[in-house]
Design a protein around this motif. Structure first.
Motif, PDB file in Angstrom:
ATOM      1  N   UNK A 275       0.799  -1.223   0.000  1.00 45.40           N
ATOM      2  CA  UNK A 275       0.000   0.000   0.000  1.00 45.40           C
ATOM      3  C   UNK A 275       0.836   1.279   0.000  1.00 45.40           C
ATOM      4  N   UNK A 276       2.141   1.131   0.174  1.00 47.85           N
ATOM      5  CA  UNK A 276       3.027   2.286   0.217  1.00 47.85           C
ATOM      6  C   UNK A 276       3.690   2.504  -1.147  1.00 47.85           C
ATOM      7  N   UNK A 277       4.293   3.670  -1.363  1.00 49.85           N
ATOM      8  CA  UNK A 277       5.111   3.846  -2.573  1.00 49.85           C
ATOM      9  C   UNK A 277       6.199   2.773  -2.612  1.00 49.85           C
ATOM     10  N   UNK A 278       6.679   2.388  -3.794  1.00 48.98           N
ATOM     11  CA  UNK A 278       7.635   1.283  -3.916  1.00 48.98           C
ATOM     12  C   UNK A 278       9.070   1.690  -3.561  1.00 48.98           C
ATOM     13  N   UNK A 279       9.271   2.089  -2.314  1.00 48.73           N
ATOM     14  CA  UNK A 279      10.583   2.573  -1.892  1.00 48.73           C
ATOM     15  C   UNK A 279      11.682   1.536  -2.159  1.00 48.73           C
ATOM     16  N   UNK A 280      11.435   0.312  -1.728  1.00 48.22           N
ATOM     17  CA  UNK A 280      12.433  -0.751  -1.884  1.00 48.22           C
ATOM     18  C   UNK A 280      12.735  -0.993  -3.363  1.00 48.22           C
ATOM     19  N   UNK A 281      11.714  -1.115  -4.153  1.00 44.70           N
ATOM     20  CA  UNK A 281      11.881  -1.450  -5.567  1.00 44.70           C
ATOM     21  C   UNK A 281      12.612  -0.346  -6.322  1.00 44.70           C
ATOM     22  N   UNK A 282      12.454   0.884  -5.861  1.00 46.76           N
ATOM     23  CA  UNK A 282      13.110   2.018  -6.514  1.00 46.76           C
ATOM     24  C   UNK A 282      14.603   2.075  -6.224  1.00 46.76           C
ATOM     25  N   UNK A 283      15.019   1.498  -5.100  1.00 49.81           N
ATOM     26  CA  UNK A 283      16.393   1.717  -4.647  1.00 49.81           C
ATOM     27  C   UNK A 283      17.253   0.460  -4.546  1.00 49.81           C
ATOM     28  N   UNK A 284      16.671  -0.725  -4.641  1.00 50.64           N
ATOM     29  CA  UNK A 284      17.451  -1.929  -4.375  1.00 50.64           C
ATOM     30  C   UNK A 284      18.578  -2.128  -5.381  1.00 50.64           C
ATOM     31  N   UNK A 285      18.385  -1.775  -6.636  1.00 48.64           N
ATOM     32  CA  UNK A 285      19.443  -1.977  -7.624  1.00 48.64           C
ATOM     33  C   UNK A 285      20.661  -1.114  -7.316  1.00 48.64           C
ATOM     34  N   UNK A 286      20.443   0.163  -7.025  1.00 50.11           N
ATOM     35  CA  UNK A 286      21.576   1.038  -6.708  1.00 50.11           C
ATOM     36  C   UNK A 286      22.216   0.636  -5.385  1.00 50.11           C
ATOM     37  N   UNK A 287      21.392   0.180  -4.433  1.00 55.33           N
ATOM     38  CA  UNK A 287      21.963  -0.266  -3.164  1.00 55.33           C
ATOM     39  C   UNK A 287      22.893  -1.450  -3.370  1.00 55.33           C
ATOM     40  N   UNK A 288      22.489  -2.398  -4.203  1.00 53.49           N
ATOM     41  CA  UNK A 288      23.312  -3.591  -4.429  1.00 53.49           C
ATOM     42  C   UNK A 288      24.655  -3.230  -5.053  1.00 53.49           C
ATOM     43  N   UNK A 289      24.679  -2.208  -5.882  1.00 56.66           N
ATOM     44  CA  UNK A 289      25.955  -1.755  -6.455  1.00 56.66           C
ATOM     45  C   UNK A 289      26.855  -1.209  -5.358  1.00 56.66           C
ATOM     46  N   UNK A 290      26.275  -0.438  -4.430  1.00 56.44           N
ATOM     47  CA  UNK A 290      27.053   0.088  -3.309  1.00 56.44           C
ATOM     48  C   UNK A 290      27.528  -1.037  -2.395  1.00 56.44           C
ATOM     49  N   UNK A 291      26.622  -1.974  -2.087  1.00 57.75           N
ATOM     50  CA  UNK A 291      26.974  -3.082  -1.196  1.00 57.75           C
ATOM     51  C   UNK A 291      28.057  -3.959  -1.808  1.00 57.75           C
ATOM     52  N   UNK A 292      28.041  -4.128  -3.111  1.00 58.21           N
ATOM     53  CA  UNK A 292      29.068  -4.928  -3.787  1.00 58.21           C
ATOM     54  C   UNK A 292      30.436  -4.314  -3.574  1.00 58.21           C
ATOM     55  N   UNK A 293      30.498  -2.992  -3.563  1.00 58.11           N
ATOM     56  CA  UNK A 293      31.772  -2.307  -3.326  1.00 58.11           C
ATOM     57  C   UNK A 293      32.177  -2.402  -1.859  1.00 58.11           C
ATOM     58  N   UNK A 294      31.190  -2.283  -0.976  1.00 53.55           N
ATOM     59  CA  UNK A 294      31.485  -2.341   0.463  1.00 53.55           C
ATOM     60  C   UNK A 294      32.087  -3.688   0.846  1.00 53.55           C
ATOM     61  N   UNK A 295      31.477  -4.785   0.337  1.00 52.78           N
ATOM     62  CA  UNK A 295      31.911  -6.123   0.714  1.00 52.78           C
ATOM     63  C   UNK A 295      32.911  -6.728  -0.268  1.00 52.78           C
ATOM     64  N   UNK A 296      33.183  -6.004  -1.362  1.00 51.59           N
ATOM     65  CA  UNK A 296      34.079  -6.511  -2.407  1.00 51.59           C
ATOM     66  C   UNK A 296      33.602  -7.874  -2.914  1.00 51.59           C
ATOM     67  N   UNK A 297      32.298  -8.011  -3.028  1.00 53.67           N
ATOM     68  CA  UNK A 297      31.656  -9.221  -3.543  1.00 53.67           C
ATOM     69  C   UNK A 297      30.491  -8.790  -4.433  1.00 53.67           C
ATOM     70  N   UNK A 298      30.162  -9.599  -5.412  1.00 50.30           N
ATOM     71  CA  UNK A 298      29.036  -9.266  -6.276  1.00 50.30           C
ATOM     72  C   UNK A 298      27.733  -9.579  -5.573  1.00 50.30           C
ATOM     73  N   UNK A 299      26.901  -8.569  -5.391  1.00 55.93           N
ATOM     74  CA  UNK A 299      25.608  -8.714  -4.742  1.00 55.93           C
ATOM     75  C   UNK A 299      24.551  -8.269  -5.740  1.00 55.93           C
ATOM     76  N   UNK A 300      23.670  -9.177  -6.095  1.00 53.87           N
ATOM     77  CA  UNK A 300      22.648  -8.909  -7.105  1.00 53.87           C
ATOM     78  C   UNK A 300      21.304  -8.614  -6.460  1.00 53.87           C
ATOM     79  N   UNK A 301      20.490  -7.754  -7.062  1.00 50.21           N
ATOM     80  CA  UNK A 301      19.183  -7.416  -6.474  1.00 50.21           C
ATOM     81  C   UNK A 301      18.176  -8.558  -6.484  1.00 50.21           C
ATOM     82  N   UNK A 302      18.452  -9.578  -7.293  1.00 53.13           N
ATOM     83  CA  UNK A 302      17.617 -10.774  -7.284  1.00 53.13           C
ATOM     84  C   UNK A 302      18.510 -11.961  -6.944  1.00 53.13           C
ATOM     85  N   UNK A 303      18.202 -12.674  -5.899  1.00 48.24           N
ATOM     86  CA  UNK A 303      18.984 -13.821  -5.470  1.00 48.24           C
ATOM     87  C   UNK A 303      18.469 -15.038  -6.238  1.00 48.24           C
ATOM     88  N   UNK A 304      19.316 -15.557  -7.100  1.00 42.36           N
ATOM     89  CA  UNK A 304      18.906 -16.695  -7.949  1.00 42.36           C
ATOM     90  C   UNK A 304      19.181 -18.021  -7.243  1.00 42.36           C
TER      91      UNK A 304
END
Length: 304
Positions: A275-304
């Protein structure tokens, strides 16, 4: 759950049903938590309360990625290490490497075969639980599977109860509030951090949420109130906090287990997300790029 993309990520309530349907057909590892007398259980984020549930009947020590070193000072009485990590990556890698050099059995509880952390653990001490494809951070099938492996609750019964009892009780205006206070039965206090984490992940600073047990909330948690606050009580009728129009009561089954409660709680939070604006969906892709740099590991927005 098998074909969604970044363009149509599912909400958490959809993933709860998907996870239950998936896990109903899976064989879960059977972990004997009684093998050791005083184990150290380590987990990051919601992995730690998952461990608290799995080792609830054991005289264990619990720690996260930030304080486990202090817990190691108790090594003379600690007789084993259990590292819980859905991905077997991020902090789990250096923690596993650190613990592998100590003269204690080291176990890894994960969802990913041949994960980076597993390189430091004997193969016969790696317990791999099944998981389904889902958005990063949701971790619904992962931790739910671990809990179900411990509690052995009926997945079909959980699914049916949510469909028939919980879903009809959620009002259409559940997303109209600015803040939420969840009231849990004291016996489910372990879910406080799990629900708080889920609100953080899905809404960040955009939606304010607090989680207390029915006893904790009595201690000056409502000194300051708001007309835009919703009180959601689980398993008990709230007749005290908030005006009548601000109260939502969520039914629990008579014999409610941990997996059942987690599923119900996540389903309710997912309805707020819907029922809320899609806050998570709007930001998860950019967050994963940042997290990949933080942990020096590839982190994808969809876990396969």
């Amino acid at each position: 759950m098998q074909d969604f993309t970044l363009a149509n990520l599912p909400n958490l309530d959809e993933v709860v049903f998907g996870a239950l349907e998936f896990l109903e057909s899976q064989t879960l590892p059977q972990l004997d938590v009684s093998l050791h007398t005083r184990p150290l259980i380590i987990g990051s984020g919601n992995a730690l309360p998952t461990g608290e549930i799995m080792f609830r009947d054991v005289d264990a020590v619990f720690a996260n990625e930030g304080n486990y070193e202090a817990a190691l000072s108790r090594v003379p009485v600690i007789d084993a290490f259990y590292l819980i990590s859905a991905s077997g990556g991020k902090h789990a890698v250096h923690i596993a490497e650190r613990l592998s050099g100590m003269n204690r059995p080291l176990y890894l509880i994960t969802d990913v075969p041949k994960s980076p952390a597993s390189e430091y653990v004997s193969p016969d001490r790696v317990f791999v639980y099944p998981y389904m494809r889902e958005p990063y951070t949701y971790n619904t099938s992962t931790y739910l599977g671990m809990i179900l492996g411990s509690t052995l609750e009926s997945v079909s019964t959980i699914h049916q109860f949510i469909s028939e009892k919980v879903a009809p009780s959620i009002p259409m205006n559940i997303g109209s509030y600015e803040s939420y206070t969840l009231i849990l039965p004291p016996e489910f206090s372990v879910f406080r951090p799990m629900f708080e984490t889920k609100f953080d992940e899905l809404f960040g600073p955009m939606v304010h949420a607090r989680v207390f047990t029915s006893e904790e909330i009595k201690h000056a948690k409502t000194v300051v109130s708001s007309e835009n606050q919703c009180f959601i009580s689980f398993g008990m009728q709230n007749t005290i906090f908030g005006d009548i129009g601000q109260r939502i009561h969520i039914l629990l089954p008579d014999m409610c287990g941990y997996a059942t409660f987690l599923s119900i709680g996540y389903y309710v939070i997912g309805n707020i997300q819907r029922m809320k604006p899609p806050y998570f969906k709007m930001h998860i892709e950019s967050y994963c790029k940042e997290a990949s740099q933080i942990f020096n590991q590839t982190i994808n927005p969809i876990v396969e």
